[in-house]
Design an enzyme around this catalytic site. Structure first.
Site, mmCIF file in Angstrom:
data_model
loop_
_atom_site.group_PDB
_atom_site.id
_atom_site.type_symbol
_atom_site.label_atom_id
_atom_site.label_comp_id
_atom_site.label_asym_id
_atom_site.label_seq_id
_atom_site.Cartn_x
_atom_site.Cartn_y
_atom_site.Cartn_z
ATOM 1 N N GLU A 69 0.822 -1.217 0.000
ATOM 2 C CA GLU A 69 0.000 0.000 0.000
ATOM 3 C C GLU A 69 0.859 1.270 0.000
ATOM 4 O O GLU A 69 0.367 2.357 0.316
ATOM 5 C CB GLU A 69 -0.960 0.022 1.204
ATOM 6 C CG GLU A 69 -1.866 -1.188 1.336
ATOM 7 C CD GLU A 69 -2.884 -1.360 0.204
ATOM 8 O OE1 GLU A 69 -2.904 -0.527 -0.714
ATOM 9 O OE2 GLU A 69 -3.636 -2.362 0.252
ATOM 10 N N HIS A 73 -3.086 2.194 8.405
ATOM 11 C CA HIS A 73 -4.129 1.373 7.781
ATOM 12 C C HIS A 73 -4.369 0.159 8.661
ATOM 13 O O HIS A 73 -3.421 -0.562 8.988
ATOM 14 C CB HIS A 73 -3.684 0.946 6.382
ATOM 15 C CG HIS A 73 -4.547 -0.107 5.752
ATOM 16 N ND1 HIS A 73 -5.920 0.006 5.647
ATOM 17 C CD2 HIS A 73 -4.241 -1.308 5.192
ATOM 18 C CE1 HIS A 73 -6.406 -1.065 5.050
ATOM 19 N NE2 HIS A 73 -5.419 -1.891 4.777
ATOM 20 N N HIS A 121 -7.302 -3.174 9.705
ATOM 21 C CA HIS A 121 -8.471 -3.971 9.311
ATOM 22 C C HIS A 121 -9.433 -4.013 10.497
ATOM 23 O O HIS A 121 -9.547 -5.023 11.197
ATOM 24 C CB HIS A 121 -8.032 -5.375 8.883
ATOM 25 C CG HIS A 121 -7.261 -5.400 7.601
ATOM 26 N ND1 HIS A 121 -6.783 -6.561 7.037
ATOM 27 C CD2 HIS A 121 -6.914 -4.391 6.750
ATOM 28 C CE1 HIS A 121 -6.155 -6.266 5.894
ATOM 29 N NE2 HIS A 121 -6.219 -4.958 5.708
ATOM 30 N N GLU A 159 -18.435 12.111 22.053
ATOM 31 C CA GLU A 159 -17.075 12.558 21.756
ATOM 32 C C GLU A 159 -16.735 12.485 20.261
ATOM 33 O O GLU A 159 -15.783 13.123 19.817
ATOM 34 C CB GLU A 159 -16.064 11.678 22.508
ATOM 35 C CG GLU A 159 -15.958 11.993 23.985
ATOM 36 C CD GLU A 159 -15.181 13.276 24.238
ATOM 37 O OE1 GLU A 159 -14.019 13.324 23.846
ATOM 38 O OE2 GLU A 159 -15.760 14.220 24.816
ATOM 39 N N HIS A 196 -12.907 -3.796 3.638
ATOM 40 C CA HIS A 196 -11.450 -3.944 3.780
ATOM 41 C C HIS A 196 -10.925 -3.366 5.096
ATOM 42 O O HIS A 196 -10.268 -4.067 5.853
ATOM 43 C CB HIS A 196 -10.757 -3.283 2.575
ATOM 44 C CG HIS A 196 -9.281 -3.499 2.535
ATOM 45 N ND1 HIS A 196 -8.587 -3.719 1.385
ATOM 46 C CD2 HIS A 196 -8.351 -3.532 3.515
ATOM 47 C CE1 HIS A 196 -7.305 -3.894 1.648
ATOM 48 N NE2 HIS A 196 -7.142 -3.780 2.942
HETATM 49 P P1 13P Z 1 0.982 -5.508 3.087
HETATM 50 O O1 13P Z 1 1.391 -6.786 3.774
HETATM 51 O O2 13P Z 1 1.567 -5.381 1.707
HETATM 52 O O3 13P Z 1 1.263 -4.299 3.956
HETATM 53 O O4 13P Z 1 -0.591 -5.566 2.848
HETATM 54 C C1 13P Z 1 -1.480 -5.691 3.922
HETATM 55 C C2 13P Z 1 -2.764 -5.014 3.672
HETATM 56 O O5 13P Z 1 -3.479 -4.714 4.601
HETATM 57 C C3 13P Z 1 -3.157 -4.701 2.271
HETATM 58 O O6 13P Z 1 -4.231 -3.818 2.246
HETATM 59 ZN ZN ZN Z 2 -5.425 -3.896 4.090
#
Ligand code: 13P
Ligand code: ZN
Length: 286
Positions: A116, A140, A142, A170, A211
């Site tokens: 990413e 980023h 999940h 909040e 995602h």
């Molecule tokens: P990477 O292992 O390349 O960082 O990818 C993980 C991920 O969350 C892709 O969206």
């Molecule tokens: Zn991801």
């Protein structure tokens, strides 16, 4: 100074560990990058290598020319970041054109930056500009509940922002600009990076449907706290939906307007729309 002794390195590793403990980083899920301050680069400069070749970034980031970033490696597990930072993390330098990067430290087992990287760097470029250089972290994760909501809420900035704001008083104080939403796209490339970074012009948090989420911030605490606050609001919303999905009472547009005065924040009226029935969560109408 040894790279592993730098304060930013310890803060970065701690944040990766905290994210893992939250359950947001199964396997290699998620990635993190930090735009290193010039004096921090100077403090470690004699520990950086210049044996690696320049590689294309896959996106153009001229406003980041000459910058250094600490970035999680592709395929690396957040779980392993505290255990083996020299394998799981790396420091990269951006060239003078903003088209290429080279590895200056880390990834010792032949790794490379996250897939990413285009999204991270495009986001950094935008956030550096719109915050006058203050924002330094792109994260980023999940986040389970945000992902779950992206299956049932309409994929609109206005709906995600409003429904999440209603879940905790909040929330509009922590993310008064709201939150952006990117519909499902193929991850790991320039295209999703461009769409995301366009939303980062006005938002510091962007959902990737089905995602996860991206957050931007000036410090590790602020960035982690933003992700945590949004994901917690999403968890509450999921619970409300599981309790039948009908709100008996909620925070109303006028309540939000009172909050604006009390907390000296500005909330875009775009998010304070009237609903036909305040009890109904969009997507749960029948
Ligand atoms: P990477 O292992 O390349 O960082 O990818 C993980 C991920 O969350 C892709 O969206
Ligand atoms: Zn991801």
């Amino acid at each position: 100074m040894k790279v592993l002794e730098a304060r930013f390195m310890r803060d970065f590793i701690n944040m990766a560990q905290e994210g893992y403990e939250q359950g947001w980083h199964e396997r290699n899920g998620g990635n993190l990058s930090y735009r290193i301050k010039p004096h921090e680069v100077e403090a470690i400069r004699d520990r950086l290598s210049d044996h690696h070749d320049w590689q294309p970034i896959g996106a153009s980031v001229p406003d980041l020319a000459g910058e250094f970033f600490l970035v999680t490696g592709t395929g690396q597990f957040f779980r392993n970041v505290p255990i083996d930072p020299e394998v799981t993390l790396g420091i990269i330098e951006i060239d003078e054109t903003g088209e290429n990067y080279r590895i200056r430290w880390g990834y010792v087992e032949g790794g490379r930056p996250t897939s990413e990287l285009p999204t991270h760097l495009l986001n950094h470029q935008v956030r550096k500009r719109v915050t006058n250089g203050k924002d330094r972290i792109i994260y980023h994760a999940h986040t389970t509940n945000i992902i779950a909501l992206s299956f049932v809420l309409p994929l609109k900035d206005e709906v995600f922002t409003r429904e999440l704001w209603e879940m905790a008083t909040e929330c509009p104080v922590v993310f008064p600009q709201g939150i952006g939403v990117v519909e499902w796209m193929v991850p790991g490339g320039r295209e999703i990076g461009i769409v995301t970074s366009e939303l980062m012009e006005k938002y510091s948090a962007v959902v990737w449907a089905m995602h996860g989420m991206f957050c931007s911030g000036s410090t590790f605490d602020e960035t982690f706290g933003l992700m945590h606050t949004i994901e917690k609001a999403a968890e509450i919303l999921c619970k409300v939906m599981m309790m039948g999905g009908r709100k008996r009472q909620t925070i109303t547009p006028n309540n939000f307007r009172d909050l604006e005065k009390g907390f000296k924040i500005t909330l875009d009226e775009r998010f304070l729309y009237e609903k036909e029935d305040n009890g109904v969560i969009p997507g749960m109408e029948d």
